[in-house]
Design a protein around this motif. Structure first.
Motif, PDB file in Angstrom:
ATOM      1  N   TRP A  36     -28.384 -43.260  51.269  1.00 41.21           N
ATOM      2  CA  TRP A  36     -29.028 -44.517  50.894  1.00 41.21           C
ATOM      3  C   TRP A  36     -28.430 -45.051  49.596  1.00 41.21           C
ATOM      4  N   ALA A  37     -28.209 -44.155  48.641  1.00 39.37           N
ATOM      5  CA  ALA A  37     -27.634 -44.567  47.361  1.00 39.37           C
ATOM      6  C   ALA A  37     -26.222 -45.107  47.542  1.00 39.37           C
ATOM      7  N   ALA A  38     -25.433 -44.478  48.411  1.00 41.41           N
ATOM      8  CA  ALA A  38     -24.083 -44.987  48.690  1.00 41.41           C
ATOM      9  C   ALA A  38     -24.168 -46.377  49.298  1.00 41.41           C
ATOM     10  N   GLY A  39     -25.201 -46.584  50.112  1.00 41.49           N
ATOM     11  CA  GLY A  39     -25.402 -47.895  50.727  1.00 41.49           C
ATOM     12  C   GLY A  39     -25.682 -48.987  49.719  1.00 41.49           C
TER      13      GLY A  39
ATOM     14  N   GLN B  15     -24.147 -49.409  47.152  1.00 41.23           N
ATOM     15  CA  GLN B  15     -22.828 -49.853  46.671  1.00 41.23           C
ATOM     16  C   GLN B  15     -21.917 -50.231  47.848  1.00 41.23           C
ATOM     17  N   GLY B  16     -22.551 -50.513  48.998  1.00 40.49           N
ATOM     18  CA  GLY B  16     -21.806 -50.998  50.151  1.00 40.49           C
ATOM     19  C   GLY B  16     -20.993 -49.960  50.885  1.00 40.49           C
ATOM     20  N   GLN B  17     -21.320 -48.675  50.727  1.00 37.38           N
ATOM     21  CA  GLN B  17     -20.517 -47.623  51.348  1.00 37.38           C
ATOM     22  C   GLN B  17     -21.348 -46.687  52.217  1.00 37.38           C
ATOM     23  N   PHE B  18     -22.439 -47.186  52.809  1.00 36.57           N
ATOM     24  CA  PHE B  18     -23.272 -46.296  53.611  1.00 36.57           C
ATOM     25  C   PHE B  18     -22.494 -45.655  54.748  1.00 36.57           C
ATOM     26  N   TRP B  19     -21.772 -46.440  55.544  1.00 40.08           N
ATOM     27  CA  TRP B  19     -21.161 -45.907  56.761  1.00 40.08           C
ATOM     28  C   TRP B  19     -20.047 -44.921  56.454  1.00 40.08           C
ATOM     29  N   LEU B  20     -19.274 -45.163  55.408  1.00 45.87           N
ATOM     30  CA  LEU B  20     -18.234 -44.212  55.030  1.00 45.87           C
ATOM     31  C   LEU B  20     -18.873 -42.905  54.552  1.00 45.87           C
ATOM     32  N   TYR B  21     -19.952 -43.029  53.783  1.00 42.87           N
ATOM     33  CA  TYR B  21     -20.652 -41.843  53.294  1.00 42.87           C
ATOM     34  C   TYR B  21     -21.309 -41.107  54.465  1.00 42.87           C
TER      35      TYR B  21
ATOM     36  N   GLU C 219     -19.120 -35.020  45.299  1.00 40.00           N
ATOM     37  CA  GLU C 219     -17.716 -35.065  45.704  1.00 40.00           C
ATOM     38  C   GLU C 219     -17.414 -36.303  46.542  1.00 40.00           C
ATOM     39  N   LEU C 220     -18.282 -36.598  47.508  1.00 41.93           N
ATOM     40  CA  LEU C 220     -18.078 -37.783  48.349  1.00 41.93           C
ATOM     41  C   LEU C 220     -18.168 -39.059  47.522  1.00 41.93           C
ATOM     42  N   ALA C 221     -19.136 -39.112  46.621  1.00 42.44           N
ATOM     43  CA  ALA C 221     -19.300 -40.302  45.775  1.00 42.44           C
ATOM     44  C   ALA C 221     -18.063 -40.522  44.909  1.00 42.44           C
ATOM     45  N   GLU C 222     -17.527 -39.449  44.377  1.00 38.60           N
ATOM     46  CA  GLU C 222     -16.322 -39.564  43.552  1.00 38.60           C
ATOM     47  C   GLU C 222     -15.126 -39.984  44.393  1.00 38.60           C
TER      48      GLU C 222
ATOM     49  N   GLN D 219     -24.862 -45.019  38.656  1.00 38.63           N
ATOM     50  CA  GLN D 219     -25.747 -45.765  39.553  1.00 38.63           C
ATOM     51  C   GLN D 219     -26.111 -44.925  40.777  1.00 38.63           C
ATOM     52  N   PHE D 220     -25.136 -44.217  41.328  1.00 39.12           N
ATOM     53  CA  PHE D 220     -25.374 -43.375  42.507  1.00 39.12           C
ATOM     54  C   PHE D 220     -26.475 -42.355  42.235  1.00 39.12           C
ATOM     55  N   ASN D 221     -26.372 -41.659  41.117  1.00 36.81           N
ATOM     56  CA  ASN D 221     -27.374 -40.647  40.780  1.00 36.81           C
ATOM     57  C   ASN D 221     -28.737 -41.274  40.484  1.00 36.81           C
ATOM     58  N   ARG D 222     -28.697 -42.418  39.846  1.00 36.72           N
ATOM     59  CA  ARG D 222     -29.962 -43.115  39.555  1.00 36.72           C
ATOM     60  C   ARG D 222     -30.618 -43.590  40.847  1.00 36.72           C
ATOM     61  N   ASP D 223     -29.817 -44.134  41.747  1.00 35.26           N
ATOM     62  CA  ASP D 223     -30.371 -44.684  42.987  1.00 35.26           C
ATOM     63  C   ASP D 223     -30.939 -43.588  43.894  1.00 35.26           C
TER      64      ASP D 223
END
Length: 240
Positions: A134-137, A139-145, A163-166, A174-178
């Motif tokens: 959800w957090a990756a989403g 930032q517009g990257q839900f499907w890749l994540y 690792e995936l986020a990096e 933002q990822f960790n906060r979200d």
């Protein structure tokens, strides 16, 4: 109008016949092994469950059903395919690969919607992975994540999430906060509430428009159902 309604009813009966045949011949043996969520009073039979699903879907607006969930395909497509899924479920990983091919083939005619259904009773990483996706989403990257989680399903855990986020060059702060936010929890709980309302019993669970498709269904069944629904929709525009 009466002829149109009659055709739609006939098509719905045909689709239900296909699904029932699958349940008897293929899906029931597979469903025994699918990850399941505890339900105090599951539907007594597939027909009763289908009635529940139809009532929920047809009585709820399309926008409300989709909400802010991740989607693929045509936003205006007349056919909507919902997948209720758990990132720690091995059957969901297989289904994800099948859906990439199926949705890619029909991306102009279908809207594919991902719904979180973490089975926390049996999968300890189901909720953390859902929140990370959800957090990756955000930032517009839900499907890749999403793809990264399923490909690395045997490594689910904090190290993989970071690792995936990096690797995707997400803003880590933002990822960790979200993923730790009340908004992430609320979004997933909203999907869980819908799954409960639909009385879904395990993962993956699919609903195409208002037709419930067994989690163990082969890709060929999705093609048959899509073709039948698409033909029924097109018949509505034909001169009467």
């Amino acid at each position: 109008m009466d002829k149109v309604l009659a055709r739609l009813r006939e098509s719905k009966l045909l689709l239900w016949g296909i699904v029932v045949a699958l349940l008897v011949g293929v899906a029931i043996p597979m469903l025994i092994f699918l990850p399941r969520r505890n339900q105090a009073s599951p539907p007594p039979n597939p027909e009763a469950h289908q009635e529940i699903v139809t009532e929920v879907i047809t009585s709820t607006g399309r926008a409300s059903l989709i909400g802010s969930s991740p989607t693929k395909g045509n936003p205006n497509a007349p056919i909507v395919l919902f997948k209720f899924s758990d990132f720690e479920c091995p059957y969901c990983a297989v289904a994800a690969g099948n859906m990439n091919e199926f949705v890619g083939k029909h991306e102009a005619d279908i809207l594919y919607v991902y719904k979180h259904f973490p089975l926390t009773q049996i999968h300890p990483e189901a909720m953390p992975s859902a929140k990370a996706a959800w957090a990756a989403g955000q930032q517009g990257q839900f499907w890749l994540y999403h793809d990264g989680l399923f490909v690395n399903q045997n490594r689910l855990g904090e190290d993989l999430y970071v690792e995936l986020a990096e690797a995707m060059q997400l803003d880590l702060e933002q990822f960790n906060r979200d993923r730790a936010s009340a908004e992430a929890e609320a979004a997933i709980q909203q999907d869980l509430a819908l799954a409960q309302q639909l009385q879904l019993q395990g993962t993956p669970s699919f609903i195409m428009n208002d037709l419930l498709i067994p989690g163990g269904a082969p890709p060929e069944l999705f093609e048959k159902i899509f073709n039948q629904i698409n033909a029924a929709i097109k018949s509505q525009s034909e001169p009467q």
